[in-house]
Design a protein around this motif. Sequence first.
Motif, PDB file in Angstrom:
ATOM      1  N   ILE A   1       7.175  26.643  14.686  1.00 47.07           N
ATOM      2  CA  ILE A   1       7.388  27.692  15.655  1.00 47.07           C
ATOM      3  C   ILE A   1       9.274  27.301  16.185  1.00 47.07           C
ATOM      4  CG2 ILE A   1       5.730  29.033  15.065  1.00 47.07           C
ATOM      5  CD1 ILE A   1       6.239  29.080  18.310  1.00 47.07           C
ATOM      6  N   GLU A   2       9.243  28.129  17.071  1.00 43.81           N
ATOM      7  CA  GLU A   2      11.217  27.955  18.026  1.00 43.81           C
ATOM      8  C   GLU A   2      11.084  27.199  19.260  1.00 43.81           C
ATOM      9  OE1 GLU A   2      14.530  30.014  15.969  1.00 43.81           O
ATOM     10  OE2 GLU A   2      14.159  28.597  13.793  1.00 43.81           O
TER      11      GLU A   2
ATOM     12  N   GLN B   1      13.150  26.033  23.648  1.00 42.59           N
ATOM     13  CA  GLN B   1      13.193  26.714  22.321  1.00 42.59           C
ATOM     14  C   GLN B   1      14.949  26.687  22.147  1.00 42.59           C
ATOM     15  OE1 GLN B   1      14.852  30.895  24.006  1.00 42.59           O
ATOM     16  NE2 GLN B   1      14.146  31.969  21.851  1.00 42.59           N
TER      17      GLN B   1
ATOM     18  N   TRP C   1       1.441  38.343  20.841  1.00 42.21           N
ATOM     19  CA  TRP C   1       2.127  38.431  19.241  1.00 42.21           C
ATOM     20  C   TRP C   1       1.701  38.716  18.118  1.00 42.21           C
ATOM     21  CZ3 TRP C   1       4.547  33.681  19.859  1.00 42.21           C
ATOM     22  CH2 TRP C   1       5.250  33.102  18.629  1.00 42.21           C
TER      23      TRP C   1
ATOM     24  N   PHE D   1       4.021  35.854  11.750  1.00 39.27           N
ATOM     25  CA  PHE D   1       4.097  34.876  12.155  1.00 39.27           C
ATOM     26  C   PHE D   1       4.971  34.052  13.271  1.00 39.27           C
ATOM     27  CE2 PHE D   1       6.617  31.114  11.434  1.00 39.27           C
ATOM     28  CZ  PHE D   1       5.249  29.894  10.847  1.00 39.27           C
ATOM     29  N   ASP D   2       5.864  34.791  13.907  1.00 38.67           N
ATOM     30  CA  ASP D   2       7.335  34.397  14.620  1.00 38.67           C
ATOM     31  C   ASP D   2       6.402  34.983  16.114  1.00 38.67           C
ATOM     32  OD1 ASP D   2       8.029  36.880  13.660  1.00 38.67           O
ATOM     33  OD2 ASP D   2       9.311  37.163  13.140  1.00 38.67           O
TER      34      ASP D   2
ATOM     35  N   ARG E   1       8.920  38.294  21.364  1.00 37.63           N
ATOM     36  CA  ARG E   1      10.611  37.677  21.686  1.00 37.63           C
ATOM     37  C   ARG E   1      11.490  38.312  22.836  1.00 37.63           C
ATOM     38  NH1 ARG E   1      10.064  38.077  15.954  1.00 37.63           N
ATOM     39  NH2 ARG E   1      11.368  40.605  16.139  1.00 37.63           N
TER      40      ARG E   1
END
Length: 214
Positions: A98-99, A155, A183, A186-187, A193
């Motif tokens: 992930i980022e 990030q 959460w 997947f992202d 966010r």
Amino acid sequence: MDGNSGAGFAALANVLRKRPAVAPGERCDFCGEPVQPEHAHLVDLHARRIMCACRPCALVFEPQGAARGRYKPIPTRYAEVTGLALDDAAWDALQIPIELAFFFRNSAEDRTVACYPGPAGATESQLPLATWDALAGSDPLVATVESDVEAIVVQRRRAGPARCYLVPIDAAYQLVGMLRLAWRGFDGGDEARAQIERWFAALAERSRGLAAPR
């Protein structure tokens, strides 16, 4: 029931009525006293866990304190890391799925550890981190990170440069815990966010003017 039994129950009831109520909230892991919402934390280097400490107990483990070794106080330093040369190629080389991730030095294992958030909490990357070790030399602030108790949160952003901050290790795990509850998929989903954006906005405000190495 005889008179003695009745007197005994009455005495017990009186004791129970007089017992002090247990205050809600967190408590010091060393003495059991309640702690304020803003309180000190220490890392138990043997168990690899974060512990709450009231002010008197925390003072014992300050750098000038007598009792050190197993427990290490977590600093309260926040700073933006502006010189990390972390482009898309470097991030891809880290192979983090992930980022968002944080990096810290584990003194017991003498290595850098990378963790990223998800629905199960913090997941540790098992991949080699030679790329990160090379990147760390590009910013003098990263070299000042204290093992076990400070971390670099990163990030990756597709629409702009990566965001990088030096934070106390408990703040990094606090972010992970917050995201674990939000959460989705997947992202992370929209709620996760949005929480990440708010967290980094607060982090930028707290870090303002603190980017110089100590």
